[in-house]
Design a protein around this motif. Sequence first.
Motif: not given
Lengths: 413, 413
Positions: B1-12, B282-294
């Motif tokens: 099964m493919k390794k899945m990542t869950g991303i939760l974005v809370i806009l306060d 944009r920095a937050k989006a980049r951080a989220a995209l690269s955090a997906r690795e691990d």
Amino acid sequence: MKKMTGILVILDGLAGRPTDLNGATCLERAVTPALDRLAARGALGLMDPVAPGVRPGSDTSHLSIFGYDPQRVYTGRGAFEALGIGMDVRGGDVCFRANFATVEERDGELIVLDRRAGRLPDGKPFEEAINGIRLDDFGVEFFFRASTEHRGALVLRGPGLSPAVSETDPHAVGVPVSRAEGHEAGARRTAEIVNAFTRRAHEALRDHPLNRERARRGELPANAILLRGAAAMPHLRPVTDEYGIRGVCIAGGALYKGVARLAGLTVLDVPGATGDLKTDLRAKARAALSAREDSALIFVHIKGTDNAAHDGDAQAKRQFIERADREFFAPLLADLPWDAVHLCVSGDHTTPPAVGEHTADPVPVLFVGPAVRPDGSRAFGERAAGRGGLGRFAGRLVPQLLGYCDLGPKFGA
Amino acid sequence: MKKMTGILVILDGLAGRPTDLNGATCLERAVTPALDRLAARGALGLMDPVAPGVRPGSDTSHLSIFGYDPQRVYTGRGAFEALGIGMDVRGGDVCFRANFATVEERDGELIVLDRRAGRLPDGKPFEEAINGIRLDDFGVEFFFRASTEHRGALVLRGPGLSPAVSETDPHAVGVPVSRAEGHEAGARRTAEIVNAFTRRAHEALRDHPLNRERARRGELPANAILLRGAAAMPHLRPVTDEYGIRGVCIAGGALYKGVARLAGLTVLDVPGATGDLKTDLRAKARAALSAREDSALIFVHIKGTDNAAHDGDAQAKRQFIERADREFFAPLLADLPWDAVHLCVSGDHTTPPAVGEHTADPVPVLFVGPAVRPDGSRAFGERAAGRGGLGRFAGRLVPQLLGYCDLGPKFGA
């Protein structure tokens, strides 16, 4: 007021995902004219079997469907595993998971040689010898049943028993069978009983003819029972008591019969209801139709959907749903007196064939009957249920169903 | 099964009311093509952060979003205020809200002259002196931090501490600093520690160079710490332990990082993620995209929506949502591998700019990913969410997200 009957039909693992079959679930892809007509007369909603995001077992979800809070009453797998292999487990019983094992006596101690008795293929032939042991000197009853391979379960019944005892399985070989121990009085006594059972089971098994035969074939004897995972079955107030009704269960699988019995239902014997893909669905429909005479609650469990999904076979799941529509729901639709019946159709969890296991996704629910406010649904499926008029809720299908039937106590005045 | 990542974005404070901007909410008025495309692929629902009609704090709503029951684990503001000012608070720590005050010694007693040390503008310069106190003789550690003006927090850490102690703040002037008292043994000992801290803090502050300087300027010295609102941080089972995963947090605000740390997440340092309207999305989006690795769980908190709403500025809130759509969600939409990701977008509560405070209204939620049953939504907004296919539920976004990712233990069998 007309006498109302509530019929709950659970198709095990009914719900799915859009990844099941080209962007739709098995239920959505299945051709189900009877269910769709029921949906058109009734209303749909989404159920979280336990709570949003909780991946339920069949045991916890059925407890929740019957109106019990699984977070409060689910005391551990041991008790429900015993139910699941068809044992009669009652509130207060202390249950253990059991292994047949091979031991050797040295200086009065039982040393474990193999924790699975050489992966015994079937413990059933030893059941009688074990159930022949007496524990009357402790004033308790017990019941042992073998399940698959070297596995089984032990149920102790009697006053003052406690599940707070340590296990006898040492989880290692070359060491003695562990002595069960307990801290407070009830647990100390239960531990004594467990230790006596362990000793007597060895005595009953060591010279068993089948073990002599195994020895001749050079196989390890199944001459001991190791116990672990003690759990007490909670005292559940039967639904039938709470509502003052009679109820019946039509199911193939042992676990579902067991939960239904805890809820106070009488389990009907329906020949051909096998709890698998080959089950006789017409026989189940006939049994449900005739049970209406003297039961206010009829619980029908159909397992095949889940079997196909666990096998990863989405087409088989879709086909089974279509067969259920033809052979089970079509007769109900045709033959039930719809002014005197409420019907609920749902699943106990989601089992996407691509996953092959229970997942946490919410489950579609259909209610139909004179008290149900029709919501304009035109088909029974996951997405239709998400748009349904009943919203989203956690479990409690039986209380809702009996509520529509005007049964049950008022909470408050 | 493919390794899945869950991303939760809370806009306060994302959610709003039709009174925000001429009959529509800020989110509904905002032009959000990326969020709308995500909605078109996914499904919407409504979340009550705690329960219907409960006006949530950011702390209680985040506890609930992570799957904890705030009614059970929220033990009082003290502990979460300490988290909120960036202190490392752990399960079992006993926390106090603190005031710098002015006292005078008379006959060995500390008489309160001013409960806020003449509204001290900033307690930070005194932090070092206070943290230089020793409480080793009691076998406990402590941490003091100044926050805004005369305010701060004290965290006690060590075995056997109890929050059941009375406060030292007498809430009056001209009277002595109250002696902390406790009834059972742990509380009596904690009270002794608190009284020793109070005495030693006075000794550390009374001759502090800054207080001598304040005296020269005719200002009241900040020569005592008054404590109130004792609360123990609950022991929370980390989500990462329960699911056996790694998780990361990308946030500017201290409270959100603190709750995430309690839940077992690693807080990433993202330069430019400031937790206000100027944050680098944009920095937050980049951080989220690269955090997906691990990481199997990525929690992103974006605060600007709430800041604008607390300022009563509906246009600024709408514009910030539009910027988040362009600079955060558009990159995610473009660059995430959508067969291996589930995304949840929501807010932690409603903050209508016209109210300028958290309100109890339910909050829109968007789930998207391969397991999510699309509901035909075409835009992300409050009213669209009310018609969405996911219905209405209380909190539990993280369990639902990880459930879609096929992570997590089964409850039952």
